[in-house]
Design a protein around this motif. Structure first.
Motif, PDB file in Angstrom:
ATOM      1  N   GLU A  80     -18.741 -11.062  18.055  1.00 59.56           N
ATOM      2  CA  GLU A  80     -17.196 -11.105  16.902  1.00 59.56           C
ATOM      3  C   GLU A  80     -16.030 -10.095  16.958  1.00 59.56           C
ATOM      4  O   GLU A  80     -16.369  -9.079  18.133  1.00 59.56           O
ATOM      5  N   ARG A  81     -14.808 -10.758  16.961  1.00 61.39           N
ATOM      6  CA  ARG A  81     -13.576 -10.104  16.744  1.00 61.39           C
ATOM      7  C   ARG A  81     -14.071  -8.562  16.915  1.00 61.39           C
ATOM      8  O   ARG A  81     -14.235  -7.948  15.273  1.00 61.39           O
ATOM      9  N   VAL A  82     -13.233  -7.092  17.595  1.00 62.27           N
ATOM     10  CA  VAL A  82     -13.643  -6.022  17.050  1.00 62.27           C
ATOM     11  C   VAL A  82     -12.853  -5.734  15.557  1.00 62.27           C
ATOM     12  O   VAL A  82     -12.997  -4.918  15.225  1.00 62.27           O
ATOM     13  N   VAL A 120      -3.420 -22.739  12.008  1.00 68.55           N
ATOM     14  CA  VAL A 120      -3.455 -20.902  11.103  1.00 68.55           C
ATOM     15  C   VAL A 120      -4.589 -20.169  10.409  1.00 68.55           C
ATOM     16  O   VAL A 120      -5.656 -20.685  10.262  1.00 68.55           O
ATOM     17  N   ARG A 121      -5.309 -18.796  11.210  1.00 71.19           N
ATOM     18  CA  ARG A 121      -6.259 -18.651  10.779  1.00 71.19           C
ATOM     19  C   ARG A 121      -5.786 -17.223  10.310  1.00 71.19           C
ATOM     20  O   ARG A 121      -4.612 -16.338  10.087  1.00 71.19           O
ATOM     21  N   PHE A 122      -6.271 -17.179   9.192  1.00 71.02           N
ATOM     22  CA  PHE A 122      -6.234 -16.042   7.908  1.00 71.02           C
ATOM     23  C   PHE A 122      -7.369 -15.259   8.599  1.00 71.02           C
ATOM     24  O   PHE A 122      -8.337 -15.878   8.517  1.00 71.02           O
ATOM     25  N   ALA A 168       1.059  -3.263  23.946  1.00 72.99           N
ATOM     26  CA  ALA A 168      -0.079  -3.274  23.963  1.00 72.99           C
ATOM     27  C   ALA A 168      -0.477  -4.496  23.933  1.00 72.99           C
ATOM     28  O   ALA A 168      -1.400  -4.960  24.463  1.00 72.99           O
ATOM     29  N   ARG A 169      -0.027  -5.078  22.813  1.00 74.42           N
ATOM     30  CA  ARG A 169      -0.804  -6.640  23.171  1.00 74.42           C
ATOM     31  C   ARG A 169      -0.902  -7.048  23.282  1.00 74.42           C
ATOM     32  O   ARG A 169      -1.664  -8.115  23.864  1.00 74.42           O
ATOM     33  N   ASN A 170       0.564  -6.755  24.024  1.00 72.16           N
ATOM     34  CA  ASN A 170       0.183  -8.796  25.522  1.00 72.16           C
ATOM     35  C   ASN A 170      -0.792  -7.759  26.638  1.00 72.16           C
ATOM     36  O   ASN A 170      -1.139  -9.241  26.668  1.00 72.16           O
ATOM     37  N   SER A 218      -3.487  -6.663  25.093  1.00 70.43           N
ATOM     38  CA  SER A 218      -5.050  -7.040  24.970  1.00 70.43           C
ATOM     39  C   SER A 218      -5.699  -8.007  24.349  1.00 70.43           C
ATOM     40  O   SER A 218      -6.967  -8.131  24.858  1.00 70.43           O
ATOM     41  N   TYR A 219      -4.890  -8.945  24.294  1.00 69.90           N
ATOM     42  CA  TYR A 219      -5.655 -10.314  23.319  1.00 69.90           C
ATOM     43  C   TYR A 219      -5.992 -11.424  24.514  1.00 69.90           C
ATOM     44  O   TYR A 219      -6.908 -11.701  24.209  1.00 69.90           O
ATOM     45  N   LEU A 220      -5.531 -11.063  25.796  1.00 70.61           N
ATOM     46  CA  LEU A 220      -5.560 -11.823  26.807  1.00 70.61           C
ATOM     47  C   LEU A 220      -7.428 -10.821  27.022  1.00 70.61           C
ATOM     48  O   LEU A 220      -8.504 -11.749  27.210  1.00 70.61           O
ATOM     49  N   THR A 232      -9.574  -9.267  25.444  1.00 73.02           N
ATOM     50  CA  THR A 232     -10.238  -9.449  24.527  1.00 73.02           C
ATOM     51  C   THR A 232     -11.107 -11.293  24.839  1.00 73.02           C
ATOM     52  O   THR A 232     -11.918 -10.498  24.374  1.00 73.02           O
ATOM     53  N   GLN A 233     -10.399 -12.162  24.697  1.00 71.99           N
ATOM     54  CA  GLN A 233     -10.862 -13.214  24.538  1.00 71.99           C
ATOM     55  C   GLN A 233     -11.578 -13.211  26.284  1.00 71.99           C
ATOM     56  O   GLN A 233     -12.877 -13.968  25.684  1.00 71.99           O
ATOM     57  N   LEU A 234     -11.187 -12.511  26.930  1.00 71.67           N
ATOM     58  CA  LEU A 234     -12.404 -12.492  28.436  1.00 71.67           C
ATOM     59  C   LEU A 234     -14.111 -13.030  27.913  1.00 71.67           C
ATOM     60  O   LEU A 234     -14.976 -13.118  28.256  1.00 71.67           O
TER      61      LEU A 234
HETATM   62 FE1  HDE Z   1      -3.821  -7.043  16.725  1.00 67.20          FE
HETATM   63  N1  HDE Z   1      -5.700  -7.889  17.263  1.00 67.20           N
HETATM   64  N2  HDE Z   1      -3.906  -6.308  17.875  1.00 67.20           N
HETATM   65  N3  HDE Z   1      -2.699  -6.512  15.503  1.00 67.20           N
HETATM   66  N4  HDE Z   1      -4.566  -9.127  15.317  1.00 67.20           N
HETATM   67  C1  HDE Z   1      -6.314  -8.697  17.517  1.00 67.20           C
HETATM   68  O1  HDE Z   1      -7.810  -9.979  19.115  1.00 67.20           O
HETATM   69  C2  HDE Z   1      -4.376  -5.153  18.812  1.00 67.20           C
HETATM   70  C3  HDE Z   1      -1.878  -6.251  15.098  1.00 67.20           C
HETATM   71  C4  HDE Z   1      -3.765  -9.218  14.528  1.00 67.20           C
HETATM   72  O2  HDE Z   1      -6.891 -14.507  14.420  1.00 67.20           O
HETATM   73  C5  HDE Z   1      -7.580  -9.004  18.247  1.00 67.20           C
HETATM   74  O3  HDE Z   1      -8.545 -12.424  19.387  1.00 67.20           O
HETATM   75  C6  HDE Z   1      -3.571  -4.072  19.475  1.00 67.20           C
HETATM   76  C7  HDE Z   1      -0.028  -6.196  14.681  1.00 67.20           C
HETATM   77  C8  HDE Z   1      -4.261 -10.674  14.030  1.00 67.20           C
HETATM   78  O4  HDE Z   1      -8.039 -14.260  15.600  1.00 67.20           O
HETATM   79  C9  HDE Z   1      -7.034  -7.568  19.531  1.00 67.20           C
HETATM   80  C10 HDE Z   1      -2.783  -3.879  18.100  1.00 67.20           C
HETATM   81  C11 HDE Z   1      -0.543  -6.692  14.068  1.00 67.20           C
HETATM   82  C12 HDE Z   1      -5.522 -10.735  14.758  1.00 67.20           C
HETATM   83  C13 HDE Z   1      -5.883  -7.630  18.966  1.00 67.20           C
HETATM   84  C14 HDE Z   1      -3.132  -4.903  17.466  1.00 67.20           C
HETATM   85  C15 HDE Z   1      -2.087  -7.729  14.782  1.00 67.20           C
HETATM   86  C16 HDE Z   1      -5.443 -10.047  16.057  1.00 67.20           C
HETATM   87  C17 HDE Z   1      -9.017  -8.703  18.193  1.00 67.20           C
HETATM   88  C18 HDE Z   1      -2.166  -2.421  18.760  1.00 67.20           C
HETATM   89  C19 HDE Z   1       0.469  -8.000  13.184  1.00 67.20           C
HETATM   90  C20 HDE Z   1      -6.645 -11.876  14.223  1.00 67.20           C
HETATM   91  C21 HDE Z   1      -9.739 -10.184  18.472  1.00 67.20           C
HETATM   92  C22 HDE Z   1      -1.481  -2.285  20.597  1.00 67.20           C
HETATM   93  C23 HDE Z   1       1.601  -8.422  13.640  1.00 67.20           C
HETATM   94  C24 HDE Z   1      -6.169 -12.869  15.269  1.00 67.20           C
HETATM   95  C25 HDE Z   1      -8.821 -11.254  19.044  1.00 67.20           C
HETATM   96  C26 HDE Z   1      -7.074 -14.397  14.856  1.00 67.20           C
HETATM   97  C27 HDE Z   1      -5.873  -9.361  16.629  1.00 67.20           C
HETATM   98  C28 HDE Z   1      -5.308  -6.076  20.039  1.00 67.20           C
HETATM   99  C29 HDE Z   1      -2.508  -4.876  16.674  1.00 67.20           C
HETATM  100  C30 HDE Z   1      -2.453  -9.425  13.904  1.00 67.20           C
HETATM  101  C31 HDE Z   1      -8.654  -6.816  20.044  1.00 67.20           C
HETATM  102  C32 HDE Z   1      -3.961  -3.440  20.605  1.00 67.20           C
HETATM  103  C33 HDE Z   1       0.478  -5.143  14.390  1.00 67.20           C
HETATM  104  C34 HDE Z   1      -4.062 -11.116  12.817  1.00 67.20           C
HETATM  105  O5  HDE Z   1      -7.077  -7.876  20.478  1.00 67.20           O
END
Ligand code: HDE
Length: 703
Positions: free
Chosen positions: A71-73, A111-113, A357-359, A361-363, A365-367
């Protein structure tokens, strides 16, 4: 629509999917061999050992054993829906993004909430941030706006994300608590990391317990950049505003709801879409010219800050409607993969360290979550724009690639080729950046209290009371007294009265309020009171408590009006046997009281009649229902003998209708003892009370 290998792949994939649908033909193995028997395994004799040669048994069990993916972390629990976005007018002045140019072009979206802390099986109505992630399938490729229902985040730099998430997640030794922030490690972190405070104020507010996904705002959080066709950049913050207004639960109710219906928000979204009540949001933007980057007393790159709407107004640019439920939760809602770096020409990043950092992390995590690099081929993730890459092979490769797989090439006719410069390609915004390598937070990120204080001061009285109660609840669950005290000391830097009230509640010394942040002006837009939406009562759930002897005239007149206004009206009685009205007719009962509870409804109506509602005869479920609706500030309408139930509960000081005073509406309790059908002024007042959602300041019940 395209796939890595062909131009109409989406359609083909759909056909393949349906061909595999077990409902559309005889049962087969994965190899397409018809199966005649799937109830008993192959054994030696009727009571003997199972045989290895039973390939159908082995395949069935093996596949089942591997059904789960990680599951998503964070954001593990979610609900999704499809829909479309359409701009109101061209945004060409600020961005070249194709989907923001033409009001006649509808862009499909998914959209996913989600909630953040709890696992996939946790309850919906926990106190938590809600994710609000939108995938726009634009003609230029996928654009993901991965936002939350708070406009600020808990930390400023992504390197702190693992620390924050570890602190808020269940504690490592016992995996407790599920879906809750009320525990030692989160508050330990908060008390030591004051940058969390602004988001913590939001978390302690009613924003953290939305009534419905359909009734909450969404925010892009970071400052992004629009880029127009001339290459000019403009800072932009994204806002989603729900048409139905933003409404929340109250904490006591949210907790009960976790048991009564753990799927409360998920079910609400699903049912509304099934009923054709398509949720809608307006997309708005706050635009800041690049030359004003330093015009604020906070840093635009700091994701713990908002730009107050009173300072930079939100400009509406389009609307999004969700009109289709997914067909398969796993295939779509679970496998959807959002990524902040999925941008299209005209939308770009800033140097917000959280976004950067998010740019990454998201790729990443999907791997692991989706088992390899080919997750973009999963139907819900596929762009509608054609995809032509030299990426090859890997786990779950579904495409049959042909031809060359490198660039440059001559043997493949040079394809796929570059588009020419200045054409449709994504071109990164040109920004000059100078500086020495350094591991240090910018001084412009250091004020952690002013906006937390701005939020507090912008709340109405009842919102402030709820915030105090939330802090008391959360810190009251913290065992380490030092952590409680340290948090309260931090709160004193936000507001002295807030800190004092929390301190009293959790039994720690009241800190001095000398250091409290000064607030020059408030931001009314932050209060839920300013977010009433279109004022309609569409889709509100209204319970009508009925019993034999219900006044048929009253029941009919109110029901009709509520239904005409778009509300969902359900008749509840002690059992599901139809009840007989004063007109001798029999009336259907939708649900029996033991299977429901007031927390699942927005309002309650008690019709009159000699024994018109079950509460009159003292049915304990009915009395509890009314008491709970009253305590949670829900609109209550009572007619004739129904008013007697309310008087019996003795709300001291609340004005109720008497034989001398017909229709009275006091703090959302609308009563009328006049005989006959419900009067128009009663119905109108009840509808207005429902539209207002909740009513505060009611006197306590004495019984
Ligand atoms: Fe996320 N976040 N996030 N986040 N986030 C994930 O990606 C992360 C942050 C948000 O419905 C993960 O696919 C880091 C802010 C949503 O699938 C992961 C940081 C905001 C969702 C991840 C943040 C979000 C995620 C977990 C700090 C609002 C669900 C699974 C740098 C602007 C998306 C995944 C969905 C999900 C990382 C901070 C929103 C681990 C490293 C700020 C809505 O990649």
């Amino acid at each position: 629509m395209g796939t890595p290998s062909d131009g109409n792949g989406k359609q083909r994939q759909r056909e393949a999917y349906h061909a595999e649908d077990p409902a559309s033909g005889p049962l087969t193995t994965d190899q397409g061999v018809d199966v005649d028997h799937t109830d008993d395994s192959l054994t030696v004799g009727e009571r003997g050992p199972t045989l290895m040669e039973d390939f159908h048994f082995r395949e069935k069990l093996t596949h089942f054993d591997h059904e789960r993916i990680p599951e998503r972390v964070v954001h593990a629990r979610g609900a999704g829906a499809y829909g479309y976005f359409e701009p109101y007018e061209s945004c060409a002045e600020f961005t070249r993004a194709a989907f923001l140019q033409d009001p006649s072009v509808r862009t499909p979206v998914f959209v996913r909430f989600s909630t953040v802390q709890g696992p996939r099986g946790s309850a919906d109505t926990v106190r938590d941030v809600r994710g609000f992630a939108t995938k726009f399938y634009t003609s230029e490729g996928n654009y993901d706006l991965v936002g939350n229902n708070f406009p600020v985040f808990f930390i400023q730099d992504g390197i702190k994300f693992p620390d924050f998430v570890h602190a808020v997640k269940p504690e490592p030794h016992n995996d407790i608590p599920t879906g809750a922030s009320a525990h030692d490690t989160l508050w330990d972190f908060v008390s030591l990391q004051p940058e969390t405070l602004h988001a913590i104020m939001w978390l302690m507010s009613d924003r953290a317990i939305p009534r419905s996904y359909r009734m909450m705002q969404g925010f892009g959080v970071h400052t992004f950049r629009f880029v127009n066709a001339e290459g000019r950049g403009t800072f932009v913050k994204f806002h989603w505003k729900p048409k139905l207004g933003a409404h929340s639960l109250v904490w006591d109710e949210a907790q009960e709801c976790q048991g009564r219906d753990p799927d409360f928000n998920r079910r609400d979204l699903w049912l509304a879409i099934e009923a054709g009540e398509y949720p809608e949001w307006e997309l708005g933007v706050q635009l800041v010219p690049e030359e004003d980057e330093f015009a604020f007393d906070f840093d635009l790159l700091d994701a713990t800050k908002i730009i107050p709407e009173e300072q930079v107004p939100v400009r509406p640019i389009g609307r999004m409607v969700l009109d289709r439920n997914p067909e398969n939760f796993f295939a779509e809602t679970e496998q959807v993969a959002f990524h902040t770096a999925n941008v299209v020409p005209g939308i770009d990043f800033t140097n917000d360290p959280l976004l950067q950092a998010r740019n990454f992390s998201y790729l990443d995590t999907q791997l692991i979550r989706l088992g390899g690099p080919n997750f973009a081929q999963i139907p819900v993730n596929r762009p509608v724009a054609p995809v032509r890459t030299n990426h090859r092979d890997g786990y779950h490769q579904g495409a049959i690639h042909r031809g060359t797989n490198y660039f440059p090439n001559s043997l493949g006719g040079g394809c796929p080729a570059h588009v020419g410069a200045g054409g449709s390609a994504f071109t990164h915004y040109t920004e000059r950046v100078d500086g020495a390598t350094i591991r240090r937070r910018s001084p412009s990120f250091q004020d952690h209290y002013s906006q937390a204080a701005l939020f507090w001061h912008s709340m109405s009285g009842w919102e402030q009371q709820h915030i105090v109660a939330a802090f008391r609840f959360e810190l009251g669950k913290v065992d380490a007294r030092a952590v409680r005290a340290r948090t309260v000391e931090q709160l004193a830097r936000v507001n002295g009265e807030l800190a004092a009230q929390v301190a009293r509640g959790v039994g720690v010394p009241e800190p001095s309020a000398e250091q409290a942040a000064q607030v020059k002006q408030v931001s009314p837009a932050l209060s839920l009171q300013s977010l009433r939406g279109d004022g309609s009562i569409r889709t509100r759930q209204i319970a009508v408590l009925v019993a034999d002897g219900v006044d048929a005239g009253q029941l009919g007149s109110v029901r009709e009006t509520l239904a005409a206004e778009g509300a969902v009206v359900e008749a509840l009685a002690a059992t599901e046997e139809p009840v007989t009205g004063t007109d001798g007719q029999s009336y259907t009962v939708d649900r029996s009281l033991p299977t429901v509870a007031s927390v699942l409804y927005d309002a309650v109506l008690l019709p009159g009649g000699p024994t018109g509602t079950p509460a009159v005869t003292g049915d304990p479920d009915a009395v509890r229902f009314v008491r709970s609706a009253y305590r949670h500030g829900k609109p209550i309408g009572a007619l004739g003998s129904g008013v007697g139930i309310l008087s019996a509960l003795e709300p001291e000081g609340l004005r109720l209708s008497t034989e001398f005073h017909h229709m009275i509406s006091d703090r959302g309790v609308v009563t009328d003892t006049a005989p006959g059908a419900a009067h128009t002024d009663f119905v109108r007042a009840f509808v207005a009370a429902i539209a207002a959602h909740r009513h505060w300041g009611r006197p306590p019940l004495r019984c």
